[in-house]
Write a protein that holds these residues in place. Sequence first.
Motif, mmCIF file in Angstrom:
data_model
loop_
_atom_site.group_PDB
_atom_site.id
_atom_site.type_symbol
_atom_site.label_atom_id
_atom_site.label_comp_id
_atom_site.label_asym_id
_atom_site.label_seq_id
_atom_site.Cartn_x
_atom_site.Cartn_y
_atom_site.Cartn_z
ATOM 1 N N PHE A 197 38.635 27.238 75.261
ATOM 2 C CA PHE A 197 37.643 26.252 75.671
ATOM 3 C C PHE A 197 38.281 24.876 75.770
ATOM 4 C CE2 PHE A 197 34.697 29.446 74.084
ATOM 5 C CZ PHE A 197 33.574 29.287 74.891
ATOM 6 N N LEU A 198 37.844 24.121 76.766
ATOM 7 C CA LEU A 198 38.058 22.681 76.825
ATOM 8 C C LEU A 198 36.700 22.020 76.658
ATOM 9 C CD1 LEU A 198 40.360 22.280 79.993
ATOM 10 C CD2 LEU A 198 41.040 22.821 77.652
ATOM 11 N N LEU A 199 36.552 21.118 75.701
ATOM 12 C CA LEU A 199 35.290 20.411 75.473
ATOM 13 C C LEU A 199 35.518 18.920 75.621
ATOM 14 C CD1 LEU A 199 34.889 23.162 73.687
ATOM 15 C CD2 LEU A 199 33.020 21.879 72.692
ATOM 16 N N PHE A 200 34.672 18.296 76.442
ATOM 17 C CA PHE A 200 34.721 16.851 76.656
ATOM 18 C C PHE A 200 33.332 16.293 76.359
ATOM 19 C CE2 PHE A 200 37.826 18.888 79.350
ATOM 20 C CZ PHE A 200 38.979 18.173 79.055
ATOM 21 N N ILE A 201 33.278 15.352 75.422
ATOM 22 C CA ILE A 201 32.009 14.837 74.935
ATOM 23 C C ILE A 201 31.970 13.328 75.147
ATOM 24 C CG2 ILE A 201 30.437 14.755 72.961
ATOM 25 C CD1 ILE A 201 31.301 17.606 73.905
ATOM 26 N N GLY A 202 30.852 12.825 75.641
ATOM 27 C CA GLY A 202 30.694 11.389 75.805
ATOM 28 C C GLY A 202 30.510 10.696 74.466
ATOM 29 N N GLY A 203 31.218 9.606 74.285
ATOM 30 C CA GLY A 203 31.093 8.868 73.035
ATOM 31 C C GLY A 203 29.721 8.274 72.817
ATOM 32 N N GLU A 204 28.935 8.108 73.913
ATOM 33 C CA GLU A 204 27.574 7.571 73.826
ATOM 34 C C GLU A 204 26.553 8.582 74.330
ATOM 35 O OE1 GLU A 204 27.000 4.735 72.340
ATOM 36 O OE2 GLU A 204 29.141 4.336 72.071
ATOM 37 N N THR A 205 26.853 9.859 74.208
ATOM 38 C CA THR A 205 25.919 10.889 74.671
ATOM 39 C C THR A 205 24.797 11.079 73.658
ATOM 40 O OG1 THR A 205 25.771 13.108 75.634
ATOM 41 C CG2 THR A 205 27.108 12.887 73.630
ATOM 42 N N ILE A 241 23.848 16.679 71.520
ATOM 43 C CA ILE A 241 25.030 17.220 72.195
ATOM 44 C C ILE A 241 26.275 16.988 71.354
ATOM 45 C CG2 ILE A 241 26.567 16.873 74.186
ATOM 46 C CD1 ILE A 241 24.098 16.589 75.919
ATOM 47 N N SER A 242 26.430 15.784 70.826
ATOM 48 C CA SER A 242 27.623 15.508 70.027
ATOM 49 C C SER A 242 27.641 16.358 68.755
ATOM 50 C CB SER A 242 27.710 14.020 69.689
ATOM 51 O OG SER A 242 26.563 13.572 69.009
ATOM 52 N N SER A 243 26.491 16.539 68.105
ATOM 53 C CA SER A 243 26.481 17.302 66.857
ATOM 54 C C SER A 243 26.687 18.789 67.099
ATOM 55 C CB SER A 243 25.168 17.064 66.104
ATOM 56 O OG SER A 243 24.053 17.484 66.865
ATOM 57 N N SER A 244 26.057 19.351 68.123
ATOM 58 C CA SER A 244 26.240 20.779 68.383
ATOM 59 C C SER A 244 27.654 21.069 68.876
ATOM 60 C CB SER A 244 25.208 21.285 69.390
ATOM 61 O OG SER A 244 25.348 20.647 70.638
ATOM 62 N N SER A 245 28.225 20.160 69.652
ATOM 63 C CA SER A 245 29.597 20.353 70.119
ATOM 64 C C SER A 245 30.585 20.298 68.963
ATOM 65 C CB SER A 245 29.950 19.292 71.168
ATOM 66 O OG SER A 245 29.133 19.421 72.309
ATOM 67 N N GLU A 246 30.321 19.423 67.984
ATOM 68 C CA GLU A 246 31.189 19.360 66.813
ATOM 69 C C GLU A 246 31.093 20.655 66.005
ATOM 70 O OE1 GLU A 246 33.800 17.949 63.816
ATOM 71 O OE2 GLU A 246 33.525 17.553 65.953
ATOM 72 N N GLY A 289 38.823 31.181 80.866
ATOM 73 C CA GLY A 289 38.665 29.968 80.085
ATOM 74 C C GLY A 289 37.451 29.205 80.555
ATOM 75 N N ALA A 290 36.987 28.252 79.718
ATOM 76 C CA ALA A 290 35.768 27.498 80.009
ATOM 77 C C ALA A 290 36.016 26.012 79.831
ATOM 78 C CB ALA A 290 34.629 27.948 79.110
ATOM 79 N N ILE A 291 35.473 25.225 80.761
ATOM 80 C CA ILE A 291 35.547 23.770 80.707
ATOM 81 C C ILE A 291 34.115 23.265 80.536
ATOM 82 C CG2 ILE A 291 36.247 21.664 81.901
ATOM 83 C CD1 ILE A 291 37.575 24.947 83.215
ATOM 84 N N LEU A 292 33.814 22.691 79.372
ATOM 85 C CA LEU A 292 32.463 22.239 79.059
ATOM 86 C C LEU A 292 32.429 20.719 79.059
ATOM 87 C CD1 LEU A 292 31.588 24.655 76.091
ATOM 88 C CD2 LEU A 292 31.586 25.108 78.559
ATOM 89 N N ASP A 293 31.622 20.153 79.952
ATOM 90 C CA ASP A 293 31.511 18.712 80.138
ATOM 91 C C ASP A 293 30.173 18.254 79.562
ATOM 92 O OD1 ASP A 293 31.376 16.098 80.997
ATOM 93 O OD2 ASP A 293 31.582 16.559 83.131
ATOM 94 N N ASP A 294 30.209 17.649 78.365
ATOM 95 C CA ASP A 294 29.002 17.189 77.684
ATOM 96 C C ASP A 294 27.942 18.294 77.668
ATOM 97 O OD1 ASP A 294 28.771 14.679 76.312
ATOM 98 O OD2 ASP A 294 27.016 14.208 77.516
ATOM 99 N N THR A 312 40.697 22.500 72.958
ATOM 100 C CA THR A 312 40.975 21.135 73.382
ATOM 101 C C THR A 312 39.654 20.379 73.319
ATOM 102 O OG1 THR A 312 42.795 21.774 74.821
ATOM 103 C CG2 THR A 312 41.713 19.674 75.303
ATOM 104 N N TYR A 313 39.598 19.309 72.559
ATOM 105 C CA TYR A 313 38.333 18.624 72.280
ATOM 106 C C TYR A 313 38.582 17.129 72.362
ATOM 107 C CZ TYR A 313 33.982 17.504 69.751
ATOM 108 O OH TYR A 313 32.738 17.030 69.392
ATOM 109 N N GLN A 314 37.883 16.465 73.301
ATOM 110 C CA GLN A 314 38.075 15.029 73.457
ATOM 111 C C GLN A 314 36.727 14.337 73.570
ATOM 112 O OE1 GLN A 314 41.145 13.520 76.053
ATOM 113 N NE2 GLN A 314 42.068 15.537 76.270
ATOM 114 N N VAL A 315 36.578 13.281 72.803
ATOM 115 C CA VAL A 315 35.427 12.403 72.902
ATOM 116 C C VAL A 315 35.846 11.208 73.741
ATOM 117 C CG1 VAL A 315 33.775 10.968 71.650
ATOM 118 C CG2 VAL A 315 34.530 13.159 70.673
#
Length: 293
Positions: A228-236, A240-245, A176-181, A259-262
């Motif tokens: 995958f776990l994806l965590f995206i900064g709300g002000e990043t 990054i936000s568009s490609s992660s979406e 599994g993968a944990i992607l931080d921003d 799992t996807y959290q902003v």
Amino acid sequence: MRRLLVLLPLGLVLAAVVVLSSVEYGMARPSQRIKNLAYVAATAPDFDTERHRLDVYAPRRKAPGEGCPVVLFMHGGNWNSGNKNIYTFVGRRLARQGVVAVVINYRLAPKVKIDGMADDCARALAWTVQHIGEYGGDPGRVFVMGHSAGGGLAAILTTDDGLLARHGLAPNPVRGAILDDPAGLDMYTYLKSRDTGDTQYHDAFGGDPAGWKAWSPIYRLRAGQPPFLLFIGGETYPSISSSSERFRKRLGALGMPPTYQVLPGKKHVPMVLQLYWQHNVIYKELLKLVGAG
């Protein structure tokens, strides 16, 4: 000139970590750090004495009868900066929570391009699978994690079976993968839309659109791959936000929604700095994924 992707060098991270490190001693006691292990043979023609090194962080107290889950962490830094020594707090915190952490260096642009960086990360993964049992880790439970450019590299390891097979890793051992921003999930779309003359990422990705696509993990996603776990900064950064979406939607279309959290209010650098604190949402979800605790 409009820039969609402007990733800060990790000087800001380093400055913040210097402040945090004043209290790291207390966090260090439940773990041990084994520093500067070479994951490429010194006799290899491309051996880099600084960049082909990793650190292992192991819990001092291990559960009897079984190895700990393992997380291989790749730093960010715009593909041209960063160092494992900045991220001792990640290794210490994971080890304190029952995970064997492997924090690596890899070669950077302009010395190598993205294929060389990915190859280094694959070799570090191969070393981990072969040796982590010596440090209390379970080679059958290896996960990858990264922030920023390191998140993109973690996604490459999870999706590029051919790359790993060239280093004796068949089948792909990543669980599994944990992607931080994460940055670089879809460099093809970004670079195709860049302003004329905006070539700052050619040092890492070259000037050929075929190469941009080949090293964008969104185009390697497939059914049946690890979660995958994806965590995206709300002000990043918008890129990054568009490609992660797009990455999230592609996984969903394959029947594997991540799992996807902003995280509201978080900018790019604070997304990794928060890993200093144990009780944040990234560790909470990570520990569930890897089966620690």
